[in-house]
Design a protein around this motif. Structure first.
Motif, PDB file in Angstrom:
ATOM      1  N   VAL A 177     -38.131 -28.769  22.629  1.00  0.00           N
ATOM      2  CA  VAL A 177     -39.274 -28.668  21.725  1.00  0.00           C
ATOM      3  C   VAL A 177     -40.368 -27.807  22.341  1.00  0.00           C
ATOM      4  O   VAL A 177     -41.004 -26.985  21.662  1.00  0.00           O
ATOM      5  N   LYS A 178     -40.610 -27.960  23.630  1.00  0.00           N
ATOM      6  CA  LYS A 178     -41.648 -27.161  24.289  1.00  0.00           C
ATOM      7  C   LYS A 178     -41.320 -25.669  24.201  1.00  0.00           C
ATOM      8  O   LYS A 178     -42.212 -24.831  24.020  1.00  0.00           O
ATOM      9  N   HIS A 179     -40.030 -25.346  24.322  1.00  0.00           N
ATOM     10  CA  HIS A 179     -39.635 -23.938  24.225  1.00  0.00           C
ATOM     11  C   HIS A 179     -39.872 -23.417  22.811  1.00  0.00           C
ATOM     12  O   HIS A 179     -40.342 -22.268  22.634  1.00  0.00           O
ATOM     13  N   LEU A 180     -39.572 -24.219  21.796  1.00  0.00           N
ATOM     14  CA  LEU A 180     -39.793 -23.783  20.415  1.00  0.00           C
ATOM     15  C   LEU A 180     -41.278 -23.595  20.126  1.00  0.00           C
ATOM     16  O   LEU A 180     -41.673 -22.637  19.447  1.00  0.00           O
ATOM     17  N   VAL A 181     -42.111 -24.508  20.615  1.00  0.00           N
ATOM     18  CA  VAL A 181     -43.556 -24.385  20.411  1.00  0.00           C
ATOM     19  C   VAL A 181     -44.085 -23.106  21.063  1.00  0.00           C
ATOM     20  O   VAL A 181     -44.912 -22.375  20.487  1.00  0.00           O
ATOM     21  N   LYS A 182     -43.586 -22.825  22.248  1.00  0.00           N
ATOM     22  CA  LYS A 182     -44.003 -21.613  22.947  1.00  0.00           C
ATOM     23  C   LYS A 182     -43.576 -20.366  22.187  1.00  0.00           C
ATOM     24  O   LYS A 182     -44.344 -19.382  22.079  1.00  0.00           O
ATOM     25  N   GLU A 183     -42.364 -20.364  21.646  1.00  0.00           N
ATOM     26  CA  GLU A 183     -41.878 -19.224  20.881  1.00  0.00           C
ATOM     27  C   GLU A 183     -42.715 -19.006  19.627  1.00  0.00           C
ATOM     28  O   GLU A 183     -43.035 -17.858  19.263  1.00  0.00           O
ATOM     29  N   MET A 184     -43.088 -20.074  18.943  1.00  0.00           N
ATOM     30  CA  MET A 184     -43.888 -19.936  17.715  1.00  0.00           C
ATOM     31  C   MET A 184     -45.300 -19.457  18.027  1.00  0.00           C
ATOM     32  O   MET A 184     -45.899 -18.680  17.266  1.00  0.00           O
ATOM     33  N   ASN A 185     -45.883 -19.928  19.122  1.00  0.00           N
ATOM     34  CA  ASN A 185     -47.201 -19.437  19.538  1.00  0.00           C
ATOM     35  C   ASN A 185     -47.155 -17.945  19.826  1.00  0.00           C
ATOM     36  O   ASN A 185     -48.035 -17.182  19.415  1.00  0.00           O
ATOM     37  N   SER A 187     -50.137  -7.084  15.719  1.00  0.00           N
ATOM     38  CA  SER A 187     -49.442  -6.019  14.984  1.00  0.00           C
ATOM     39  C   SER A 187     -49.666  -6.081  13.483  1.00  0.00           C
ATOM     40  O   SER A 187     -49.696  -5.046  12.803  1.00  0.00           O
ATOM     41  N   GLY A 188     -49.782  -7.296  12.937  1.00  0.00           N
ATOM     42  CA  GLY A 188     -49.925  -7.443  11.490  1.00  0.00           C
ATOM     43  C   GLY A 188     -48.634  -7.190  10.733  1.00  0.00           C
ATOM     44  O   GLY A 188     -48.657  -7.002   9.508  1.00  0.00           O
ATOM     45  N   ASP A 189     -47.474  -7.183  11.408  1.00  0.00           N
ATOM     46  CA  ASP A 189     -46.171  -6.910  10.778  1.00  0.00           C
ATOM     47  C   ASP A 189     -45.578  -8.230  10.282  1.00  0.00           C
ATOM     48  O   ASP A 189     -45.083  -9.054  11.067  1.00  0.00           O
ATOM     49  N   VAL A 190     -45.623  -8.432   8.977  1.00  0.00           N
ATOM     50  CA  VAL A 190     -45.119  -9.680   8.385  1.00  0.00           C
ATOM     51  C   VAL A 190     -43.592  -9.749   8.470  1.00  0.00           C
ATOM     52  O   VAL A 190     -43.019 -10.809   8.749  1.00  0.00           O
ATOM     53  N   SER A 191     -42.903  -8.643   8.233  1.00  0.00           N
ATOM     54  CA  SER A 191     -41.437  -8.641   8.250  1.00  0.00           C
ATOM     55  C   SER A 191     -40.895  -8.964   9.640  1.00  0.00           C
ATOM     56  O   SER A 191     -39.893  -9.678   9.779  1.00  0.00           O
ATOM     57  N   GLU A 192     -41.556  -8.465  10.696  1.00  0.00           N
ATOM     58  CA  GLU A 192     -41.115  -8.770  12.052  1.00  0.00           C
ATOM     59  C   GLU A 192     -41.314 -10.238  12.372  1.00  0.00           C
ATOM     60  O   GLU A 192     -40.456 -10.874  13.012  1.00  0.00           O
ATOM     61  N   ALA A 193     -42.461 -10.796  11.917  1.00  0.00           N
ATOM     62  CA  ALA A 193     -42.704 -12.226  12.126  1.00  0.00           C
ATOM     63  C   ALA A 193     -41.659 -13.067  11.382  1.00  0.00           C
ATOM     64  O   ALA A 193     -41.175 -14.091  11.898  1.00  0.00           O
ATOM     65  N   GLU A 194     -41.285 -12.639  10.172  1.00  0.00           N
ATOM     66  CA  GLU A 194     -40.271 -13.364   9.401  1.00  0.00           C
ATOM     67  C   GLU A 194     -38.916 -13.302  10.099  1.00  0.00           C
ATOM     68  O   GLU A 194     -38.185 -14.302  10.152  1.00  0.00           O
ATOM     69  N   ARG A 195     -38.557 -12.143  10.639  1.00  0.00           N
ATOM     70  CA  ARG A 195     -37.291 -12.006  11.347  1.00  0.00           C
ATOM     71  C   ARG A 195     -37.240 -12.897  12.587  1.00  0.00           C
ATOM     72  O   ARG A 195     -36.225 -13.553  12.861  1.00  0.00           O
ATOM     73  N   CYS A 196     -38.347 -12.929  13.334  1.00  0.00           N
ATOM     74  CA  CYS A 196     -38.393 -13.769  14.538  1.00  0.00           C
ATOM     75  C   CYS A 196     -38.282 -15.244  14.190  1.00  0.00           C
ATOM     76  O   CYS A 196     -37.614 -16.013  14.902  1.00  0.00           O
ATOM     77  N   LEU A 197     -38.901 -15.638  13.083  1.00  0.00           N
ATOM     78  CA  LEU A 197     -38.828 -17.049  12.689  1.00  0.00           C
ATOM     79  C   LEU A 197     -37.409 -17.413  12.250  1.00  0.00           C
ATOM     80  O   LEU A 197     -36.929 -18.520  12.552  1.00  0.00           O
ATOM     81  N   ARG A 198     -36.735 -16.502  11.574  1.00  0.00           N
ATOM     82  CA  ARG A 198     -35.349 -16.781  11.164  1.00  0.00           C
ATOM     83  C   ARG A 198     -34.421 -16.855  12.362  1.00  0.00           C
ATOM     84  O   ARG A 198     -33.473 -17.641  12.388  1.00  0.00           O
ATOM     85  N   HIS A 200     -36.008 -27.043  10.159  1.00  0.00           N
ATOM     86  CA  HIS A 200     -36.603 -28.381  10.164  1.00  0.00           C
ATOM     87  C   HIS A 200     -37.862 -28.454  11.013  1.00  0.00           C
ATOM     88  O   HIS A 200     -38.576 -29.471  10.983  1.00  0.00           O
ATOM     89  N   PHE A 201     -38.165 -27.389  11.757  1.00  0.00           N
ATOM     90  CA  PHE A 201     -39.319 -27.393  12.657  1.00  0.00           C
ATOM     91  C   PHE A 201     -40.369 -26.354  12.239  1.00  0.00           C
ATOM     92  O   PHE A 201     -41.285 -26.041  13.001  1.00  0.00           O
ATOM     93  N   HIS A 202     -40.285 -25.855  11.011  1.00  0.00           N
ATOM     94  CA  HIS A 202     -41.249 -24.859  10.550  1.00  0.00           C
ATOM     95  C   HIS A 202     -42.646 -25.438  10.356  1.00  0.00           C
ATOM     96  O   HIS A 202     -43.622 -24.681  10.287  1.00  0.00           O
ATOM     97  N   HIS A 203     -42.740 -26.738  10.251  1.00  0.00           N
ATOM     98  CA  HIS A 203     -44.085 -27.335  10.128  1.00  0.00           C
ATOM     99  C   HIS A 203     -44.915 -27.077  11.379  1.00  0.00           C
ATOM    100  O   HIS A 203     -46.148 -27.042  11.324  1.00  0.00           O
ATOM    101  N   GLU A 204     -44.239 -26.880  12.507  1.00  0.00           N
ATOM    102  CA  GLU A 204     -44.965 -26.560  13.739  1.00  0.00           C
ATOM    103  C   GLU A 204     -45.636 -25.191  13.632  1.00  0.00           C
ATOM    104  O   GLU A 204     -46.761 -25.002  14.136  1.00  0.00           O
ATOM    105  N   LEU A 205     -44.986 -24.229  12.968  1.00  0.00           N
ATOM    106  CA  LEU A 205     -45.601 -22.918  12.772  1.00  0.00           C
ATOM    107  C   LEU A 205     -46.855 -23.030  11.908  1.00  0.00           C
ATOM    108  O   LEU A 205     -47.890 -22.400  12.189  1.00  0.00           O
ATOM    109  N   VAL A 206     -46.788 -23.831  10.839  1.00  0.00           N
ATOM    110  CA  VAL A 206     -47.961 -24.036   9.979  1.00  0.00           C
ATOM    111  C   VAL A 206     -49.092 -24.683  10.778  1.00  0.00           C
ATOM    112  O   VAL A 206     -50.265 -24.269  10.691  1.00  0.00           O
TER     113      VAL A 206
END
Length: 468
Positions: free
Chosen positions: A326-334, A343-354, A360-366
């Motif tokens: 979980v700590k690794h996922l939180v760090k990746e989302m930060n 950068s302001g690149d929405v498509s790159e952020a979407e690709r990284c999240l996918r 099931h852990f997308h609530h952490e990004l919000v």
């Protein structure tokens, strides 16, 4: 004299006299055994010539009837002699039949030898002196009795899988493996199939399917090849499969542009896991004409050089989704959100999240996005986060449940956040209203936003009373 003959023929027969013309028809009627005995006695008496001629006519007619019944359809009139005797039979015998026990042919053909050398016929077990040996029972015999043969061993015969049907049978197995990740189940299913000389193609098909999938699928495929090596497939089978993949790279690159780099990572991981021999790369030095194959082999050589001290290249595909801490996922989302603010690149952020593969852990990004807005200065971060969340909402990457859960976590921790950010409540109210206007959150979630009540104190002249 003529008068006497006419008188004799016209006169009524006297007692004891015999009429030849009147009794000629009696020769054709059947005789009984009593009549035969009577005739035998009478033939020795004093018969007239007419009576003897009549008796001979009766015998001939009787022999003809018996021969017609007992002879075959191939018998001819030549069987009778002038005396009326029948070959092979005695017409004067009690039964008057042909001897049916005679083994000689009655068709008038052949050399007169017995049929089948005397070994044929009803009730005959073969020629005299013949000794029979024990014969093995024939399973194709209609009278074959399986239960009387002792213990029966049944063997399941599985037909060999045709090369054309191999892909249809292997694809469902690999796709199901990507869902459950159980290598033992795949091994059991492959044992039930008779792959024959085409078993090496299973590895190439699994790698091809993983190239079109996610990073977690490629990690599962590397583990599958490692578990199957030495059990169902040898190193030579694996080498043959990867050799086929190198030759098919010009076709694979049409669907997967990064296929050469990925195949190089597969080769490096396979060599590290001892799936492929260490001399696999040496066999291709100076012998590869395909540009894409050279890229794959160079990629594998670089990875093996960098990881020479490591026994396994476990992180060549990263750690798959739910297997990450979980700590690794939180760090990746930060890190994802900070790069987006730069950068302001929405498509790159979407690709990284996918690529994280943790829906099931997308609530952490919000949650992290809202906290960054509260801790930031100015309105730039607020507008950029609203744009990002709106994009994730429209594409369905973040569901309603995950969005509500992320905001609710911020609502619950708002008092603690206010200790570090004094204006957190007011910033939160403004941000929630903007999200509602952009259709990022629902009205119920907006109304659930907590607001801190402001206490106003009266002036000094009011006696220090608190106004309601």
């Amino acid at each position: 004299m003529a008068t006497e003959v006419e008188t004799w023929s016209t006169a009524a027969p006297a007692d004891g006299m015999f009429s030849f013309d009147a009794n000629l028809a009696e020769a054709s009627r059947p005789y009984s055994d009593d009549e035969d005995a009577l005739n035998e006695v009478e033939v020795n008496g004093n018969w007239t010539p007419q009576e003897k001629a009549l008796h001979e006519a009766r015998l001939k007619a009787k022999a003809k009837r018996r021969l017609r019944k007992s002879s075959s359809r191939n018998s001819t009139s030549e069987s009778f002699s002038e005396s009326g005797d029948v070959p092979g039979g005695d017409p004067h015998s009690p039964k008057g039949k042909v001897n049916t026990n005679d083994r000689k042919s009655r068709a008038g053909k052949g050399r007169g030898l017995p049929k089948k050398g005397g070994a044929g016929g009803k009730g005959v077990w073969g020629a005299a002196g013949m000794v029979y040996e024990d014969e093995e029972p024939d399973a194709r015999d209609p009278n074959y009795d399986e239960s009387s043969q002792g213990d029966t061993v049944y063997a399941t015969v599985v037909p060999e899988v045709d090369e054309k049907e191999l892909e249809k049978m292997v694809n469902p197995i690999v796709q199901e493996y990507f869902e459950h990740g159980d290598t033992k189940e795949v091994e059991m299913l492959l044992k039930e199939l008779n792959l024959g000389p085409h078993k090496y193609e299973f590895s190439s098909l699994a790698v091809s399917l993983s190239l079109e999938g996610k990073a977690s699928h490629r990690e599962l495929t590397s583990r599958l090849l490692s578990d199957l090596s030495g059990k169902l497939m040898s190193q030579s089978d694996m080498a043959r499969a990867f050799d086929k993949m190198l030759k098919e790279l010009p076709d694979l690159i049409l669907d997967t542009p990064e296929a050469p780099q990925m195949l190089g990572q597969f080769i490096a991981r396979a060599i590290a896991d001892h799936v492929l021999p260490m001399s696999f790369l040496d066999c291709y030095k100076g012998k590869v004409d395909c540009e894409y194959a050279r890229v794959a082999l160079d990629r594998a050589a670089v990875l093996l050089t960098m990881k020479r001290e490591m026994v396994r290249l476990d992180n060549v595909w990263g750690v798959g989704g739910g297997l990450r801490p979980v700590k690794h996922l939180v760090k990746e989302m930060n890190l994802l959100l900070k790069e987006y603010l730069v950068s302001g690149d929405v498509s790159e952020a979407e690709r990284c999240l996918r690529d994280l593969e943790v829906p099931h852990f997308h609530h952490e990004l919000v949650y992290e996005a809202v906290v960054m807005v509260l801790e930031s200065k100015g309105d730039t971060a607020s507008h950029m986060m609203i744009k990002l969340l709106q994009s994730f909402w429209k594409t369905g990457l973040i569901t309603v449940d995950q969005m509500n859960r992320g905001f609710q976590r911020v609502y619950d921790e708002l008092p603690e956040i206010s200790l570090d950010v004094p204006h957190a409540h007011s910033i939160m109210e403004t941000f929630v209203d903007l999200c509602y206007q952009e259709s990022v959150i629902t009205k119920q979630l907006r109304d659930a936003c907590p607001s801190r009540g402001r206490k106003r104190f009266v002036s000094e002249g009011d006696g220090g009373m608190i106004k309601n």
